[in-house]
Each structure stands twice: as C-alpha cells, then as structure tokens.
Design a protein around this motif. Structure first.
Motif, PDB file in Angstrom:
ATOM      1  N   SER A  89       0.829  -1.206   0.000  1.00 23.90           N
ATOM      2  CA  SER A  89       0.000   0.000   0.000  1.00 23.90           C
ATOM      3  C   SER A  89       0.862   1.254   0.000  1.00 23.90           C
ATOM      4  O   SER A  89       0.511   2.267  -0.603  1.00 23.90           O
ATOM      5  CB  SER A  89      -0.928   0.011   1.223  1.00 23.90           C
ATOM      6  N   LEU A  90       2.011   1.191   0.682  1.00 26.77           N
ATOM      7  CA  LEU A  90       2.917   2.341   0.672  1.00 26.77           C
ATOM      8  C   LEU A  90       3.436   2.591  -0.745  1.00 26.77           C
ATOM      9  O   LEU A  90       3.580   3.743  -1.164  1.00 26.77           O
ATOM     10  CB  LEU A  90       4.083   2.115   1.630  1.00 26.77           C
ATOM     11  N   VAL A  91       3.705   1.523  -1.474  1.00 31.80           N
ATOM     12  CA  VAL A  91       4.126   1.669  -2.873  1.00 31.80           C
ATOM     13  C   VAL A  91       3.078   2.463  -3.641  1.00 31.80           C
ATOM     14  O   VAL A  91       3.393   3.423  -4.362  1.00 31.80           O
ATOM     15  CB  VAL A  91       4.344   0.289  -3.535  1.00 31.80           C
ATOM     16  N   THR A  92       1.822   2.077  -3.480  1.00 30.16           N
ATOM     17  CA  THR A  92       0.727   2.773  -4.164  1.00 30.16           C
ATOM     18  C   THR A  92       0.681   4.239  -3.765  1.00 30.16           C
ATOM     19  O   THR A  92       0.545   5.132  -4.616  1.00 30.16           O
ATOM     20  CB  THR A  92      -0.615   2.108  -3.837  1.00 30.16           C
ATOM     21  N   GLY A  93       0.796   4.506  -2.455  1.00 30.38           N
ATOM     22  CA  GLY A  93       0.723   5.874  -1.969  1.00 30.38           C
ATOM     23  C   GLY A  93       1.856   6.743  -2.482  1.00 30.38           C
ATOM     24  O   GLY A  93       1.642   7.886  -2.902  1.00 30.38           O
ATOM     25  N   VAL A  94       3.064   6.204  -2.465  1.00 32.41           N
ATOM     26  CA  VAL A  94       4.226   6.974  -2.923  1.00 32.41           C
ATOM     27  C   VAL A  94       4.125   7.254  -4.417  1.00 32.41           C
ATOM     28  O   VAL A  94       4.379   8.371  -4.876  1.00 32.41           O
ATOM     29  CB  VAL A  94       5.535   6.239  -2.597  1.00 32.41           C
ATOM     30  N   ARG A  95       3.743   6.252  -5.183  1.00 29.43           N
ATOM     31  CA  ARG A  95       3.656   6.442  -6.630  1.00 29.43           C
ATOM     32  C   ARG A  95       2.598   7.473  -7.004  1.00 29.43           C
ATOM     33  O   ARG A  95       2.691   8.134  -8.031  1.00 29.43           O
ATOM     34  CB  ARG A  95       3.346   5.110  -7.311  1.00 29.43           C
ATOM     35  N   SER A  96       1.577   7.624  -6.148  1.00 31.46           N
ATOM     36  CA  SER A  96       0.520   8.590  -6.444  1.00 31.46           C
ATOM     37  C   SER A  96       0.970  10.021  -6.183  1.00 31.46           C
ATOM     38  O   SER A  96       0.464  10.955  -6.813  1.00 31.46           O
ATOM     39  CB  SER A  96      -0.731   8.271  -5.620  1.00 31.46           C
ATOM     40  N   VAL A  97       1.916  10.227  -5.255  1.00 33.10           N
ATOM     41  CA  VAL A  97       2.335  11.592  -4.918  1.00 33.10           C
ATOM     42  C   VAL A  97       3.698  11.955  -5.507  1.00 33.10           C
ATOM     43  O   VAL A  97       3.951  13.125  -5.776  1.00 33.10           O
ATOM     44  CB  VAL A  97       2.350  11.800  -3.386  1.00 33.10           C
ATOM     45  N   GLN A  98       4.560  10.963  -5.707  1.00 33.73           N
ATOM     46  CA  GLN A  98       5.868  11.229  -6.299  1.00 33.73           C
ATOM     47  C   GLN A  98       6.209  10.110  -7.291  1.00 33.73           C
ATOM     48  O   GLN A  98       7.027   9.230  -7.005  1.00 33.73           O
ATOM     49  CB  GLN A  98       6.950  11.342  -5.213  1.00 33.73           C
ATOM     50  N   PRO A  99       5.578  10.128  -8.452  1.00 27.88           N
ATOM     51  CA  PRO A  99       5.733   9.037  -9.420  1.00 27.88           C
ATOM     52  C   PRO A  99       7.150   8.857  -9.950  1.00 27.88           C
ATOM     53  O   PRO A  99       7.466   7.808 -10.522  1.00 27.88           O
ATOM     54  CB  PRO A  99       4.761   9.426 -10.546  1.00 27.88           C
ATOM     55  N   GLN A 100       8.003   9.875  -9.780  1.00 29.55           N
ATOM     56  CA  GLN A 100       9.369   9.758 -10.293  1.00 29.55           C
ATOM     57  C   GLN A 100      10.251   8.886  -9.407  1.00 29.55           C
ATOM     58  O   GLN A 100      11.325   8.442  -9.823  1.00 29.55           O
ATOM     59  CB  GLN A 100      10.001  11.147 -10.444  1.00 29.55           C
ATOM     60  N   VAL A 101       9.819   8.613  -8.181  1.00 31.78           N
ATOM     61  CA  VAL A 101      10.616   7.812  -7.258  1.00 31.78           C
ATOM     62  C   VAL A 101      10.551   6.344  -7.658  1.00 31.78           C
ATOM     63  O   VAL A 101       9.470   5.807  -7.919  1.00 31.78           O
ATOM     64  CB  VAL A 101      10.103   7.977  -5.805  1.00 31.78           C
ATOM     65  N   ARG A 102      11.692   5.682  -7.712  1.00 31.98           N
ATOM     66  CA  ARG A 102      11.732   4.251  -7.996  1.00 31.98           C
ATOM     67  C   ARG A 102      11.654   3.490  -6.681  1.00 31.98           C
ATOM     68  O   ARG A 102      12.291   3.875  -5.692  1.00 31.98           O
ATOM     69  CB  ARG A 102      13.016   3.879  -8.745  1.00 31.98           C
ATOM     70  N   ILE A 103      10.898   2.406  -6.662  1.00 33.46           N
ATOM     71  CA  ILE A 103      10.662   1.669  -5.421  1.00 33.46           C
ATOM     72  C   ILE A 103      11.070   0.209  -5.593  1.00 33.46           C
ATOM     73  O   ILE A 103      10.683  -0.448  -6.569  1.00 33.46           O
ATOM     74  CB  ILE A 103       9.186   1.744  -4.998  1.00 33.46           C
ATOM     75  N   VAL A 104      11.846  -0.283  -4.635  1.00 33.63           N
ATOM     76  CA  VAL A 104      12.241  -1.690  -4.594  1.00 33.63           C
ATOM     77  C   VAL A 104      11.688  -2.277  -3.294  1.00 33.63           C
ATOM     78  O   VAL A 104      11.881  -1.710  -2.219  1.00 33.63           O
ATOM     79  CB  VAL A 104      13.776  -1.842  -4.626  1.00 33.63           C
ATOM     80  N   VAL A 105      10.996  -3.395  -3.400  1.00 29.84           N
ATOM     81  CA  VAL A 105      10.413  -4.045  -2.231  1.00 29.84           C
ATOM     82  C   VAL A 105      11.379  -5.099  -1.707  1.00 29.84           C
ATOM     83  O   VAL A 105      11.892  -5.921  -2.475  1.00 29.84           O
ATOM     84  CB  VAL A 105       9.057  -4.691  -2.580  1.00 29.84           C
ATOM     85  N   LEU A 106      11.639  -5.052  -0.414  1.00 25.47           N
ATOM     86  CA  LEU A 106      12.509  -6.024   0.247  1.00 25.47           C
ATOM     87  C   LEU A 106      11.647  -7.049   0.963  1.00 25.47           C
ATOM     88  O   LEU A 106      10.775  -6.689   1.758  1.00 25.47           O
ATOM     89  CB  LEU A 106      13.419  -5.312   1.258  1.00 25.47           C
ATOM     90  N   ALA A 107      11.878  -8.327   0.699  1.00 19.09           N
ATOM     91  CA  ALA A 107      11.007  -9.368   1.232  1.00 19.09           C
ATOM     92  C   ALA A 107      11.781 -10.454   1.961  1.00 19.09           C
ATOM     93  O   ALA A 107      12.913 -10.772   1.608  1.00 19.09           O
ATOM     94  CB  ALA A 107      10.193  -9.999   0.102  1.00 19.09           C
ATOM     95  N   GLU A 108      11.139 -11.014   2.976  1.00 15.50           N
ATOM     96  CA  GLU A 108      11.735 -12.126   3.714  1.00 15.50           C
ATOM     97  C   GLU A 108      11.794 -13.390   2.871  1.00 15.50           C
ATOM     98  O   GLU A 108      12.697 -14.195   3.002  1.00 15.50           O
ATOM     99  CB  GLU A 108      10.922 -12.409   4.987  1.00 15.50           C
TER     100      GLU A 108
END
Length: 255
Positions: A89-108
């Motif tokens: 959900s944070l990915v969705t929120g960030v992309r909606s306000v700052q779409p230029q930011v690249r996001i990498v998800v870290l998973a167990e």
C-alpha cells in the motif's frame, strides 16, 4: 559525482539501521531511514520541499505487520504513527504523490502473488532481504535506468499472476459495462459502503427501487453478495462515489 538518494523504510530498527549504514559506505549513495509508512511520506514531502528528492525507496514488504496482500481501505497517508500501513500500500501511496521515485520491495521470502501485487502497484523490483549488498546496489542502479528487477526463480510465477490478474480485470470490466448508467451509480455507492437507505437518499430514489437496482447489479455481475460485487467492481477499476460532494445524480421523482 552524481549521488543516489535512498530511503530505507522498515519497522525493524536493527535491520533498517544496518542496511542504511552499509549503503552509506558507498561513495555515491546518500541514505536515510524511516520506521513506518507515515514517517516515509513525511520524509519524502520534506525532501521535496527542500529540493533534495529521494531517487529510490527500499520498502519492507511486511511493513506494519499487515495481512499479506490485503490493502487497507483508508489512504496510506492515514496510517498511524506505529506504521500500520503495509508495504505494498505504501508503494501505491508513494507512486501517487511522487511518481518519479523508484521503489524496490525487500522481502523475507519469495512470493509470486505479492511480488505481482507490488509490481502492479508501481514497484520496480522485488529483492530478498538476505541478498548481498552488491546485488542490492545493482538493483538500485538498475531501477534508476528504468529496469525491472525480479529474482529469476520468481519470474515465471509473477508473469502467471499478472496474466491472471489482467484476465480477471478484463472479464470484470466487461461485466461492469453491461450495467446501465443508473446501475453503475448504484454500484459506485455500494463500493463506498452505502446501504440501501443511504443510496436511496443520495440518488433521490425509493428504497424499493434501489433494492431492484442492487438485485439487477448482482445478477448482471454474476455474484450473490454485495461484498463480491464490490470486489469485482474494484478489479474493474470502479471507484467509490465521492461522499464529500453533492449527490451523484438527481433521479427525478420517487419511483
């Protein structure tokens, strides 16, 4: 030297601090850390105001301990100070306000379903938390070149999940298109969580007429409950009616 600004978002303090320290040792990386979704959003906003926007976010897939794959109904900005906002959900929120930011998800652990959700939300990569620093840096630099990074073992599963999601969305869109304009308005009210009486008041219809519309909606969508209709509507991209504005549409005389 062009420096890469990275924000680590993880509610496990020791992991976040260790990862931030390791990245900060790189000569071309500036790194900060946030312990929750709301804290991350504040960091992003403050950095934008100061003209120091972040380039890459590293987001914990299990941020806040939410149920995997379940997104909160409230906007991500409404999360509490304990960080009860899941990573996707944070990915969705960030992309909606700052779409230029690249996001990498870290998973167990590797999870094709959740990885597909993350990519669908706008993430550019999915990386295991126990990967090497060199691998993580390769991913960070790669997403800044608009590359998408996934572990090879996940690729087939993620493609299968994305294909299935697209197929379900297409079918859902076809079913929604079979509704009349009035039935679509009723469906949007259902997505907003309005009951029959509230829908009747909003659309200037009688409760009996609203009940008929709701029954028609369920029948045309091929479902047997309001919950199932709402889930299908969301897959088709149907959002809730705006509850802060005026009525959706004046329906004329009571039926």
């Amino acid at each position: 030297m062009v420096r890469i600004r990275v924000l680590v978002v993880d509610d496990h303090r020791i992991f976040a601090e260790s990862l931030a320290a390791a990245l900060a040792a790189e000569p071309d990386v500036d790194v900060s850390a946030a312990g929750s979704g709301p804290a991350a959003l504040r960091c992003l906003e403050r950095a934008a105001v100061e003209g120091r926007r972040f380039d890459v976010l590293l987001v914990d897939a299990d941020l806040g301990g939410k149920v995997p794959g379940v997104r909160p109904a409230v906007p991500v900005q409404a999360g509490d100070e304990d960080g009860l906002v899941d990573g996707i959900s944070l990915v969705t929120g960030v992309r909606s306000v700052q779409p230029q930011v690249r996001i990498v998800v870290l998973a167990e652990k590797d999870d094709p379903g959740r990885a597909a959700l993350a990519l669908g939300a706008g993430a550019s990569g999915w990386v295991a938390k126990d990967c090497s620093l060199s691998r993580l840096l390769t991913v960070i630099r790669g997403v800044l070149r608009d590359e998408t990074h996934l572990p090879p073992a996940l690729l087939t599963g993620v493609l299968r999940e994305l294909t299935a999601a697209r197929r379900h969305r297409t079918e859902s869109e076809r079913l929604v298109e079979s509704l009349t304009p009035r039935e679509r308005e009723v469906l949007r009210c259902m997505v907003a969580g309005l009951g029959r009486k509230a829908v009747a008041e909003r659309l200037y219809l009688s409760p009996h007429t609203v009940r008929t519309h709701m029954q028609n909606v369920l029948g045309k969508l091929g479902v047997h409950s309001t919950l199932a209709a709402v889930a299908l509507a969301r897959r088709a991209g149907v959002g809730p009616v705006d509850l802060t504005g005026d009525v959706v549409e004046r329906g004329g005389q009571l039926a």
